[in-house]
Write a protein that holds these residues in place. Structure first.
Motif, PDB file in Angstrom:
ATOM      1  N   HIS A 365       0.868  -1.176   0.000  1.00  0.00           N
ATOM      2  CA  HIS A 365       0.000   0.000   0.000  1.00  0.00           C
ATOM      3  C   HIS A 365       0.901   1.221   0.000  1.00  0.00           C
ATOM      4  O   HIS A 365       2.142   1.104  -0.002  1.00  0.00           O
ATOM      5  CB  HIS A 365      -0.954  -0.002   1.202  1.00  0.00           C
ATOM      6  N   ARG A 366       0.337   2.423  -0.005  1.00  0.00           N
ATOM      7  CA  ARG A 366       1.142   3.627  -0.185  1.00  0.00           C
ATOM      8  C   ARG A 366       2.057   3.921   1.004  1.00  0.00           C
ATOM      9  O   ARG A 366       2.998   4.706   0.891  1.00  0.00           O
ATOM     10  CB  ARG A 366       0.233   4.831  -0.472  1.00  0.00           C
ATOM     11  N   PHE A 367       1.780   3.297   2.185  1.00  0.00           N
ATOM     12  CA  PHE A 367       2.645   3.490   3.347  1.00  0.00           C
ATOM     13  C   PHE A 367       3.563   2.286   3.586  1.00  0.00           C
ATOM     14  O   PHE A 367       4.187   2.194   4.654  1.00  0.00           O
ATOM     15  CB  PHE A 367       1.790   3.719   4.603  1.00  0.00           C
ATOM     16  N   THR A 439      -8.827  -3.077  16.527  1.00  0.00           N
ATOM     17  CA  THR A 439      -9.646  -1.884  16.799  1.00  0.00           C
ATOM     18  C   THR A 439     -11.008  -2.216  17.379  1.00  0.00           C
ATOM     19  O   THR A 439     -11.640  -1.373  18.008  1.00  0.00           O
ATOM     20  CB  THR A 439      -9.832  -1.080  15.498  1.00  0.00           C
ATOM     21  N   SER A 440     -11.472  -3.437  17.198  1.00  0.00           N
ATOM     22  CA  SER A 440     -12.809  -3.792  17.685  1.00  0.00           C
ATOM     23  C   SER A 440     -12.852  -3.922  19.204  1.00  0.00           C
ATOM     24  O   SER A 440     -13.941  -3.869  19.796  1.00  0.00           O
ATOM     25  CB  SER A 440     -13.275  -5.098  17.046  1.00  0.00           C
ATOM     26  N   THR A 457      -8.697   1.389   5.991  1.00  0.00           N
ATOM     27  CA  THR A 457      -8.086   0.069   6.139  1.00  0.00           C
ATOM     28  C   THR A 457      -7.148  -0.151   4.961  1.00  0.00           C
ATOM     29  O   THR A 457      -7.590  -0.268   3.811  1.00  0.00           O
ATOM     30  CB  THR A 457      -9.153  -1.032   6.195  1.00  0.00           C
ATOM     31  N   LEU A 458      -5.856  -0.187   5.242  1.00  0.00           N
ATOM     32  CA  LEU A 458      -4.857  -0.314   4.185  1.00  0.00           C
ATOM     33  C   LEU A 458      -4.674  -1.762   3.760  1.00  0.00           C
ATOM     34  O   LEU A 458      -4.470  -2.054   2.573  1.00  0.00           O
ATOM     35  CB  LEU A 458      -3.527   0.268   4.656  1.00  0.00           C
ATOM     36  N   TYR A 482      -2.898   8.196  13.342  1.00  0.00           N
ATOM     37  CA  TYR A 482      -1.723   7.342  13.220  1.00  0.00           C
ATOM     38  C   TYR A 482      -2.034   6.086  12.404  1.00  0.00           C
ATOM     39  O   TYR A 482      -3.191   5.681  12.255  1.00  0.00           O
ATOM     40  CB  TYR A 482      -1.195   6.947  14.603  1.00  0.00           C
ATOM     41  N   LEU A 483      -0.955   5.500  11.883  1.00  0.00           N
ATOM     42  CA  LEU A 483      -1.050   4.221  11.192  1.00  0.00           C
ATOM     43  C   LEU A 483      -0.656   3.133  12.179  1.00  0.00           C
ATOM     44  O   LEU A 483       0.373   3.231  12.856  1.00  0.00           O
ATOM     45  CB  LEU A 483      -0.122   4.190   9.981  1.00  0.00           C
TER      46      LEU A 483
END
Length: 598
Positions: A365-367, A439-440, A457-458, A482-483
C-alpha cells in the motif's frame, strides 16, 4: 420602522433607526467559551435594547435565548494577548467571546459601547423614544433654548428652579407691559368720548364759528384740529379690552402663584433629597472600591473553568496549580473507571485471532515503505538493553515492570522517550499484540480515549486510526492520527523466541485534518512481544503455566501545544505503568481457559 442591512464581508445583521441613524439591533456569530469540557463553541449573539443575548444558532432563535446580559453596568475588556477575544463582565458573571478576526472584534466592541451610551435613561435617545424630550422641547422652546440643553447636561435642581424664577419675572414684566398698553387704549377711548361731547356742546353754543371740512374742524383763528375717530371700547368686534386685560392678568397671576407654590415645595424637598443622594453616592463609591479590590484579588488567584486558566504560555494558573488540577482530574477519571469496571459484565467470547501467517506477509500500500522502515528501526534499537546506559533513567520498578525515561526538550516542549519492560505469564506475544492492535476491542481496555474510528483500512494488518483523548483540564484536548500495523517477525534461527510487533506512528490523511478544537499530538509507539516456553513435566502438554511473554514497550510522543514540563513528566510517570497493568490484565482475562495461540 427600522431598515435592515448586512455588513459586507461578515455574517452580522444590523437594524438601524432611520431617524436617528443609531443601532437598534445587531446579530452575528461569535465563539463563546462554554466550559472546560467543550471549550469554544459558535453561538448566535444578538445585541438589542441594551441587552446582549445568545442562542445556539440563528435558526433556534424562536426557542428563546440561552442567556443574556444587561449592558448598563457591563465592563468590556479586550484580551491582552488574543487579538480576536474580548470579555464582558457584569458583577460576577463573565462572558468570554471571540470574533473571527480582530476587525470583527473591534466592530462588536464599538457597537456594544454605542448601545450602552445610547440606551441609558439619561440620554437624549432614550428620552426621545419615550416621548419625554419632545414634550420638554416644545414646552420650553417658547421660553428659552437653553432649557432643554441644561436638562440634558443634568444641572442641579436649584439651577432649574432659578430658571423658573427668571421666567416668572419675564412673564410679570410682560403682563405689566400689556396692562399699560391696555390701560392706554382705555384712556384713549375715554378722551375721545370726552372731546366729542365737548365739541357737540360748543357746536350748539357757537354754530357759525366752525364747520366741517373733510376730517378736520376749522376753528375761528383758522387753525385745524384733527378729529378723533368716533371709536368706543366695544366697536372692535365688541371686545371689552379693559375687561380682557383684567381677566388675563388675573389668570396669569393665578398661574404664577401656583408655580411659586411648587417652587417653594421643591426647594424644601431638595435638601432632603440631596442628603439621600450624597449617602447613595458614598455607598456606590464604597461598593465600587470593594469590587475593584475583589477583581484584583481574583486575578491573583486561580479561577478554574475559564479560558485564561487553560493550557498556554500566557495562562494565569501557575505550575503547581496546573499540576494539582491535572492530578485531581486524573483521580476523578480513575474513580469513574473503577465504577464502570465494577458494574460492567465483560464478554468472555474470544475475538477470533487470525493465524500467524496472515500477519507475517508484507502488504503493499502507499505506506508500505514507511511501515517497513519503522519495523526495522524498532527491531534494531528498541530491543537494546538500556540498563547500563547513563542517558536512560529508571523511574519506576514494580515487580517485573521497569520504566525508563530519557529527558529531551525541543523549543520548551517535553519529548521524553519512554521505554518499559514487563513479563506476563499465561499469554503469548501473538495474543498480546492482537488485542493491542485490534480496533474492535480498543475501547474495552483503553480508558483515556473519548472517540475512536478507523479512517482507512490499508490491508489485513495495517489501518489508519483517528482518536481523541479525554480532556484533562486545564490541559487542552489532544487528538492523534496514526497508522497501526501488526507484524509477526520471522525467526532467523531456531533459538530465536516467537516475536510479534505492533507499531503505531503518526501520518497525515485528508479525511482527518487538524482542527482548532484539539491539539494534534505526534506519536511513534511500538509494542514488541516475545514468547518464551518452558518445557512441561513429563508427557504433559504445554499449558499457559509454561508460557511467559516478555514485553518491550517504547513511546516517543510529541504532545504539541504547551504545558509545564514537570506536569508532563509526572503524568507520564503515573499513567504508563497503569496502562501496562490494565492492558495485560485485560488480555489475561480474555485468554483464560482458551486455547493457546502462538
Amino acid at each position: 420602522m427600522s431598515e435592515k442591512s448586512s455588513s459586507s464581508g461578515s455574517d452580522e445583521d444590523v437594524d438601524v433607526d432611520p431617524e436617528s441613524a443609531q443601532p437598534v439591533e445587531l446579530g452575528g456569530v461569535l465563539s463563546k467559551w462554554t466550559n472546560y469540557i467543550h471549550g469554544w463553541q459558535d453561538r448566535w449573539v444578538v445585541l438589542k435594547n441594551n441587552t446582549l443575548s445568545y442562542y445556539k444558532s440563528e435558526d433556534e432563535r424562536e426557542y428563546g435565548c440561552r442567556g443574556s446580559l444587561c449592558l448598563s453596568k457591563a465592563v468590556i475588556t479586550p484580551h491582552e494577548f488574543d487579538e480576536c477575544r474580548f470579555d464582558i463582565s457584569v458583577n460576577d458573571s463573565v462572558w468570554y467571546l471571540r470574533a473571527e478576526d480582530p476587525e470583527h472584534r473591534l466592530q462588536w466592541i464599538e457597537w456594544i459601547e454605542l448601545h450602552k451610551a445610547e440606551s441609558g435613561y439619561g440620554s437624549e435617545t432614550s428620552l426621545r423614544r419615550h416621548g419625554s424630550m419632545l414634550s420638554l422641547t416644545s414646552a420650553a422652546s417658547a421660553l428659552s433654548a437653553t432649557s432643554t440643553s441644561s436638562f440634558k447636561k443634568g444641572h442641579r435642581l436649584r439651577e432649574k428652579l432659578a430658571e423658573m424664577e427668571t421666567f416668572r419675572d419675564i412673564l410679570c414684566r410682560q403682563v405689566d407691559t400689556l396692562q399699560k398698553y391696555f390701560d392706554s387704549c382705555a384712556d384713549g377711548v375715554c378722551k375721545d368720548e370726552f372731546h366729542r361731547d365737548r365739541e357737540e356742546e360748543d357746536e350748539d353754543e357757537f354754530p357759525s364759528t366752525t364747520k366741517p371740512d373733510g376730517d378736520y374742524l376749522h376753528n375761528n383763528n383758522g387753525s385745524k384740529e384733527k378729529l378723533f375717530p368716533p371709536a368706543s371700547p366695544k366697536d372692535t368686534n365688541g371686545i371689552d379690552f379693559k375687561g380682557e386685560a383684567i381677566t388675563f392678568k388675573a389668570t396669569t397671576a393665578g398661574i404664577l402663584s401656583t408655580m411659586s407654590h411648587c417652587i417653594e415645595l421643591m426647594m424644601k424637598r431638595e435638601d432632603s433629597w440631596q442628603k439621600r443622594l450624597d449617602k447613595e453616592l458614598e455607598k456606590r463609591r464604597r461598593v465600587e472600591d470593594a469590587y475593584k479590590f475583589a477583581m484584583s484579588e481574583l486575578k491573583k488567584k486561580s479561577h478554574y473553568g475559564g479560558p485564561d486558566y487553560e493550557e498556554g504560555p500566557n495562562s494565569l494558573i501557575n505550575e503547581d496549580e496546573f499540576f494539582d488540577a491535572v492530578e485531581a482530574a486524573l483521580d476523578r477519571q480513575d474513580k469513574i473507571e473503577e465504577q464502570c469496571q465494577s458494574e460492567k459484565v465483560r464478554n468472555t467470547r474470544l475475538t477470533p485471532v487470525p493465524p500467524g501467517d496472515a500477519y507475517s506477509t508484507i502488504a503493499t500500500h502507499r505506506f508500505s515503505s514507511k511501515v517497513e522502515e519503522m519495523v526495522q528501526n524498532h527491531m534494531t534499537y528498541s530491543l537494546q538493553d538500556v540498563g547500563g546506559d547513563a542517558n536512560w533513567q529508571l523511574v519506576i520498578e514494580e515487580g517485573e515492570m521497569k520504566v525508563y525515561r530519557r529527558e529531551v526538550e525541543e523549543n520548551g516542549i517535553v519529548l521524553d522517550p519512554l521505554k518499559a519492560t514487563h513479563a506476563v505469564k499465561g499469554v503469548t506475544g501473538h495474543e498480546l499484540c492482537h488485542y493491542f492492535w485490534d480496533t474492535s476491542v480498543r475501547m474495552d481496555w483503553e480508558t483515556t480515549i473519548e472517540n475512536f474510528n478507523v479512517v482507512e483500512t490499508l490491508s489485513d494488518n495495517a489501518v489508519v486510526v483517528y482518536q481523541t483523548h479525554k480532556r484533562v483540564w486545564p490541559a487542552s484536548q489532544r487528538d492523534v492520527l496514526y497508522l497501526s500495523a501488526i507484524r509477526k517477525i520471522l525467526a532467523t534461527n531456531e533459538n530465536d523466541p516467537d516475536t510479534w510487533l505492533v507499531c503505531n506512528f503518526s501520518v497525515d490523511h485528508d479525511k482527518a485534518a487538524p482542527t482548532n478544537r484539539c491539539v494534534r499530538a505526534k506519536i511513534n509507539v511500538a509494542m514488541i512481544c516475545q514468547t518464551l516456553v518452558s518445557p512441561p513435566e513429563g508427557d504433559k502438554q504445554i499449558s499457559r503455566d509454561n508460557i511467559l511473554c516478555k514485553i518491550t514497550y517504547v513511546a516517543n510522543v510529541n504532545p504539541g501545544g504547551w504545558a509545564p514540563a514537570s506536569v508532563l513528566r509526572a503524568v507520564a510517570k503515573r499513567e504508563y505503568p497503569k496502562f501496562l497493568k490494565r492492558f495485560t490484565s485485560y488480555v489475561q482475562e480474555k485468554t483464560a481457559g482458551k486455547p493457546i495461540l502462538f
